[in-house]
Design a protein around this motif. Structure first.
Motif, PDB file in Angstrom:
ATOM      1  N   HIS A 160     -35.258  11.393  -2.842  1.00 50.28           N
ATOM      2  CA  HIS A 160     -35.662  12.787  -2.852  1.00 50.28           C
ATOM      3  C   HIS A 160     -36.035  13.175  -4.280  1.00 50.28           C
ATOM      4  O   HIS A 160     -35.526  12.596  -5.249  1.00 50.28           O
ATOM      5  N   VAL A 161     -36.903  14.137  -4.395  1.00 48.04           N
ATOM      6  CA  VAL A 161     -37.362  14.607  -5.696  1.00 48.04           C
ATOM      7  C   VAL A 161     -36.791  15.992  -5.955  1.00 48.04           C
ATOM      8  O   VAL A 161     -36.990  16.915  -5.157  1.00 48.04           O
ATOM      9  N   VAL A 162     -36.092  16.126  -7.070  1.00 49.26           N
ATOM     10  CA  VAL A 162     -35.493  17.398  -7.467  1.00 49.26           C
ATOM     11  C   VAL A 162     -36.142  17.849  -8.766  1.00 49.26           C
ATOM     12  O   VAL A 162     -36.222  17.081  -9.734  1.00 49.26           O
ATOM     13  N   THR A 163     -36.618  19.075  -8.789  1.00 49.98           N
ATOM     14  CA  THR A 163     -37.205  19.673  -9.986  1.00 49.98           C
ATOM     15  C   THR A 163     -36.193  20.635 -10.597  1.00 49.98           C
ATOM     16  O   THR A 163     -35.675  21.518  -9.892  1.00 49.98           O
ATOM     17  N   TYR A 164     -35.936  20.480 -11.909  1.00 48.42           N
ATOM     18  CA  TYR A 164     -34.874  21.268 -12.552  1.00 48.42           C
ATOM     19  C   TYR A 164     -35.368  21.834 -13.868  1.00 48.42           C
ATOM     20  O   TYR A 164     -35.953  21.124 -14.699  1.00 48.42           O
ATOM     21  N   ASN A 165     -35.144  23.134 -14.045  1.00 47.60           N
ATOM     22  CA  ASN A 165     -35.443  23.830 -15.304  1.00 47.60           C
ATOM     23  C   ASN A 165     -34.127  24.373 -15.849  1.00 47.60           C
ATOM     24  O   ASN A 165     -33.658  25.444 -15.439  1.00 47.60           O
ATOM     25  N   PRO A 166     -33.467  23.667 -16.755  1.00 49.80           N
ATOM     26  CA  PRO A 166     -32.144  24.087 -17.238  1.00 49.80           C
ATOM     27  C   PRO A 166     -32.158  25.401 -17.998  1.00 49.80           C
ATOM     28  O   PRO A 166     -31.178  26.143 -17.978  1.00 49.80           O
ATOM     29  N   SER A 167     -33.256  25.713 -18.670  1.00 49.35           N
ATOM     30  CA  SER A 167     -33.293  26.969 -19.426  1.00 49.35           C
ATOM     31  C   SER A 167     -33.323  28.185 -18.512  1.00 49.35           C
ATOM     32  O   SER A 167     -32.741  29.232 -18.813  1.00 49.35           O
ATOM     33  N   GLU A 168     -33.998  28.070 -17.369  1.00 50.57           N
ATOM     34  CA  GLU A 168     -34.078  29.175 -16.413  1.00 50.57           C
ATOM     35  C   GLU A 168     -33.077  29.046 -15.282  1.00 50.57           C
ATOM     36  O   GLU A 168     -32.983  29.944 -14.424  1.00 50.57           O
ATOM     37  N   LYS A 169     -32.328  27.938 -15.253  1.00 47.78           N
ATOM     38  CA  LYS A 169     -31.355  27.681 -14.187  1.00 47.78           C
ATOM     39  C   LYS A 169     -32.032  27.686 -12.812  1.00 47.78           C
ATOM     40  O   LYS A 169     -31.539  28.257 -11.840  1.00 47.78           O
ATOM     41  N   ILE A 170     -33.199  27.031 -12.735  1.00 49.21           N
ATOM     42  CA  ILE A 170     -33.947  26.960 -11.494  1.00 49.21           C
ATOM     43  C   ILE A 170     -34.065  25.503 -11.080  1.00 49.21           C
ATOM     44  O   ILE A 170     -34.455  24.655 -11.883  1.00 49.21           O
ATOM     45  N   LEU A 171     -33.707  25.210  -9.855  1.00 49.04           N
ATOM     46  CA  LEU A 171     -33.856  23.853  -9.340  1.00 49.04           C
ATOM     47  C   LEU A 171     -34.258  23.916  -7.871  1.00 49.04           C
ATOM     48  O   LEU A 171     -33.940  24.869  -7.159  1.00 49.04           O
ATOM     49  N   SER A 172     -34.987  22.894  -7.450  1.00 52.74           N
ATOM     50  CA  SER A 172     -35.451  22.816  -6.068  1.00 52.74           C
ATOM     51  C   SER A 172     -35.555  21.364  -5.657  1.00 52.74           C
ATOM     52  O   SER A 172     -35.802  20.489  -6.498  1.00 52.74           O
ATOM     53  N   CYS A 173     -35.374  21.118  -4.360  1.00 51.75           N
ATOM     54  CA  CYS A 173     -35.435  19.766  -3.808  1.00 51.75           C
ATOM     55  C   CYS A 173     -36.478  19.741  -2.708  1.00 51.75           C
ATOM     56  O   CYS A 173     -36.675  20.729  -1.989  1.00 51.75           O
ATOM     57  N   LEU A 183     -22.400  26.026 -10.365  1.00 48.05           N
ATOM     58  CA  LEU A 183     -23.663  26.251  -9.691  1.00 48.05           C
ATOM     59  C   LEU A 183     -24.227  27.602 -10.121  1.00 48.05           C
ATOM     60  O   LEU A 183     -23.501  28.600 -10.138  1.00 48.05           O
ATOM     61  N   PRO A 184     -25.504  27.673 -10.514  1.00 46.88           N
ATOM     62  CA  PRO A 184     -26.083  28.967 -10.901  1.00 46.88           C
ATOM     63  C   PRO A 184     -25.886  30.019  -9.817  1.00 46.88           C
ATOM     64  O   PRO A 184     -25.985  29.734  -8.615  1.00 46.88           O
ATOM     65  N   GLU A 185     -25.610  31.244 -10.232  1.00 46.59           N
ATOM     66  CA  GLU A 185     -25.279  32.303  -9.280  1.00 46.59           C
ATOM     67  C   GLU A 185     -26.418  32.583  -8.302  1.00 46.59           C
ATOM     68  O   GLU A 185     -26.180  33.051  -7.183  1.00 46.59           O
ATOM     69  N   GLY A 186     -27.642  32.323  -8.698  1.00 43.74           N
ATOM     70  CA  GLY A 186     -28.773  32.587  -7.809  1.00 43.74           C
ATOM     71  C   GLY A 186     -28.786  31.727  -6.570  1.00 43.74           C
ATOM     72  O   GLY A 186     -29.539  32.019  -5.623  1.00 43.74           O
ATOM     73  N   TYR A 187     -27.969  30.691  -6.508  1.00 41.89           N
ATOM     74  CA  TYR A 187     -27.934  29.800  -5.359  1.00 41.89           C
ATOM     75  C   TYR A 187     -26.715  30.039  -4.471  1.00 41.89           C
ATOM     76  O   TYR A 187     -26.378  29.199  -3.632  1.00 41.89           O
ATOM     77  N   PHE A 188     -26.086  31.181  -4.660  1.00 46.19           N
ATOM     78  CA  PHE A 188     -25.058  31.652  -3.740  1.00 46.19           C
ATOM     79  C   PHE A 188     -25.642  32.835  -2.960  1.00 46.19           C
ATOM     80  O   PHE A 188     -25.787  33.924  -3.506  1.00 46.19           O
ATOM     81  N   LEU A 189     -25.997  32.618  -1.710  1.00 44.69           N
ATOM     82  CA  LEU A 189     -26.537  33.699  -0.893  1.00 44.69           C
ATOM     83  C   LEU A 189     -25.404  34.653  -0.514  1.00 44.69           C
ATOM     84  O   LEU A 189     -24.375  34.237   0.022  1.00 44.69           O
TER      85      LEU A 189
END
Length: 636
Positions: free
Chosen positions: A522-535, A562-568
């Motif tokens: 699987h390919v995961v894209t991660y931006n540590p400065s913005e705390k954004i990741l997607s698979c 885990l970044p707070e944005g990924y807690f629904l």
């Protein structure tokens, strides 16, 4: 609020047809609708005429049926009269199959067995009548040639007749040549009148209770929708993923019950509104969806799951054009099982392999490859049903809708539908009013189970399976049910290793590979400065819970939390943030609704009073908005 249906309870009565002639006057047909002139020499001898003689009534019927077959209608037996002397039949009448009017049945009466079919009766007066003469022959004494409906190819007029087919050929359906007819509420109200009176009392006790009615083409009640304050509050919290449930209406008992449902933060079934529907037309569904949307203050869901129906699909697209829509997988698999019964019986392994291809494919390309291989393996590449469902794959296969939130957190457990809910709570179908009462009691028990789950989540500490701070963080946010799912993802992440293969500024792409399966990744894209990741598995977008591949990248990157944005919020134990006000809100709404009703009654007496009431109401609404803004400023 619901409009008052009392002015529309009595349907407009159609004008009755003129009575057919009795045995006395049948010998002398009136010239207005009968044909008694003899045929000219060049006339068609296949047409009936007054004075034609037959050996028996059966011969006369055969003659009329032959005429009907040429013209394009069906014949059925009608009245017959017997002699007062020897009880012998002296008159027989044969009529068009569309003679008469549909019987007035109450579709809301569940005590009687309902057959899901339409009526072909249209009041046609075409007929042939023969009388027995003293010499024993049978003579045409009356006939009506004109029909009130189109004539054409004679078919079985049942709405959906299944015809035998060869393997791999779909079951053909013969539509009714007449326009669909549904019987609404008949004169006197019956069961539906009792239901509406019950809804009125509910609204009187609880002004936040809402109901609406929809009239059919006969100006009779065809559909009824209702929702209480708890359904509306539940939609505010968990209305992002909605299902339109018709399982009760489509089961063997054919209860005309449909519901808007969803799932709460404990993955329990919740209700957003219900309806009784006797019509399944596009117009009826559009009315229902529009009424429900208006009740929910035009707040649109993120996604909606519906049954496999073209009418429902069209109605949803019209009312919710921007909402992601999909067909229920159960409906699709049921259709395939019915249409491919010979394949299922001769190949026991086909069904599990088909479900694996549909449910196990994470990407469209993976599904395409698996589907092609499956059809080639079972020699079904030319099967028309499989081709048809393949052509609409983007409407039901998960791989094509994973970019939208549907809240399906369980892979192998089927979510509960309304039919199962009725069975679990022993809801019987006696009358609609009793059904509503039983349903309300069952939903009250459902809300009680939600409170019990809230208490269990608060008081019981889950068992930690790792020493990761991320697991402790999730245990403090999620409900117990959702945390167990996240916990499985976190534990599963230890089975993968990562390697970075592309970097563009602060954004890095990682290949996540399982230790025992190096061929798949699987390919995961991660931006540590913005705390954004997607698979690319899109599990977070589809289920709202971060996947094991993304968690592995976070852990490998040294992230402890885990970044707070990924807690629904909808999966959290505090999903209902205003829980403190929940019990008070219902009383407040009821109190304000009573005052508003009194204001409307007093303010509608004359134009001057109306203007004063309208001005006072607008000023009150503006004051409320100022108060809300002030409250928000104080709480920040």
């Amino acid at each position: 609020m619901a409009f008052d249906p009392t002015s529309t309870l009595l349907p407009l009565q159609p004008q009755p047809d003129p009575p057919l002639p009795t045995a006395v006057d049948s010998i002398d047909p009136s010239p207005s609708d009968a044909h008694d002139e003899p045929f000219p020499s060049d006339g068609d001898p296949s047409l009936p005429r007054v004075g034609m003689e037959f050996d028996s009534p059966e011969t006369a019927r055969s003659f009329y049926c032959a005429h009907a077959e040429r013209v394009g209608f069906r014949v059925r037996n009608s009245k017959s009269f017997t002699s007062r002397v020897d009880d012998a039949v002296i008159m027989r009448r044969f009529v068009c199959s569309r003679q008469g009017r549909p019987s007035k049945k109450d579709p809301f009466d569940l005590t009687k067995k309902r057959r899901n079919r339409t009526s072909s009766r249209e009041g046609c007066r075409a007929m042939l009548q023969v009388n027995r003469r003293e010499n024993g022959c049978w003579c045409v004494s009356r006939f009506v040639l004109e029909h009130c409906h189109p004539l054409g190819l004679v078919t079985d007029l049942s709405p959906m007749k299944k015809l035998p087919t060869k393997p791999g050929v779909p079951l053909l359906t013969v539509p009714d040549l007449a326009p669909p007819r549904q019987n609404g509420l008949g004169p006197g109200g019956g069961v539906a009148q009792s239901l509406l009176e019950y809804f009125k009392r509910m609204q009187s006790d609880n002004p936040a209770f809402f109901y609406a009615i929809h009239l059919d083409h006969n100006n009779c009640i065809g559909n009824v929708f209702w929702a209480d304050s708890r359904a509306r509050m539940a939609y505010n919290y968990f209305g992002d993923a909605v299902s339109f449930d018709m399982t009760c209406k489509r089961n063997k008992r054919a209860v005309p019950f449909v519901a808007f449902t969803g799932f709460n933060h404990h993955r329990q079934l919740i209700n957003f509104g219900c309806a009784f529907m006797t019509e399944e037309s596009e117009e009826s569904f559009a009315w229902l969806f529009d009424t429900w949307r208006t009740l929910m203050s035009d707040h649109k869901p993120t996604s909606i799951t519906t049954c496999y129906s073209e009418s429902v699909e069209t109605a949803v697209s019209g009312v919710f054009p921007d909402v992601k829509q999909r067909f229920c997988q159960r409906d699709i698999f049921s259709c395939l099982k019915e249409r491919l019964s010979d394949v299922y019986s001769s190949n026991p392994g086909f069904k599990p392999e088909l479900k694996h291809v549909v449910k196990g494919s994470e990407t469209p390309s993976e599904f395409e490859s698996g589907w092609r291989s499956l059809l080639e393996r079972y020699n079904l590449t030319e099967n028309c049903w499989l081709r048809f469902f393949y052509n609409i794959r983007h409407k039901w296969v998960p791989a094509f809708v994973r970019d939208s939130f549907f809240g399906e957190v369980f892979e192998d457990i089927k979510p509960e539908n309304m039919q199962k809910f009725f069975q679990r709570n022993s809801i019987t179908t006696t009358t609609l009013r009793d059904l509503v009462t039983q349903f309300d009691k069952a939903m009250a028990c459902q809300y009680e189970k939600e409170l019990q789950a809230d208490v269990l989540t608060t008081q019981a500490r889950p068992v930690m399976r790792t020493a990761s701070p991320m697991e402790k963080q999730a245990s403090e946010f999620y409900t117990r049910t959702i945390f167990e799912i996240f916990q499985e993802e976190l534990v599963e992440s230890s089975s993968f290793f990562t390697e970075s293969f592309e970097e563009q500024g602060p954004i890095s792409k990682y290949r996540v590979v399982r230790y025992d399966d190096a061929n798949n990744f699987h390919v995961v894209t991660y931006n540590p400065s913005e705390k954004i990741l997607s698979c690319n598995c899109l599990k977070f977008e589809y289920k709202g819970i971060q996947c094991c591949h993304a968690l592995r990248v976070l852990i490998a990157s040294g992230e402890l939390l885990l970044p707070e944005g990924y807690f629904l919020k909808r999966w959290g134990r505090n999903a209902k943030a205003n829980e403190f006000y929940l019990n008070l809100t219902s009383d407040w709404v009821n109190d304000l609704c009573r005052d508003a009703i009194r204001l409307a009654e007093e303010g509608a007496t004359c134009q001057a009073v109306y203007k004063a009431a309208k001005s006072a109401l607008c000023k009150a609404l503006q004051d409320v908005r100022y108060a809300k803004n002030g409250t928000f400023r104080l709480t920040r």
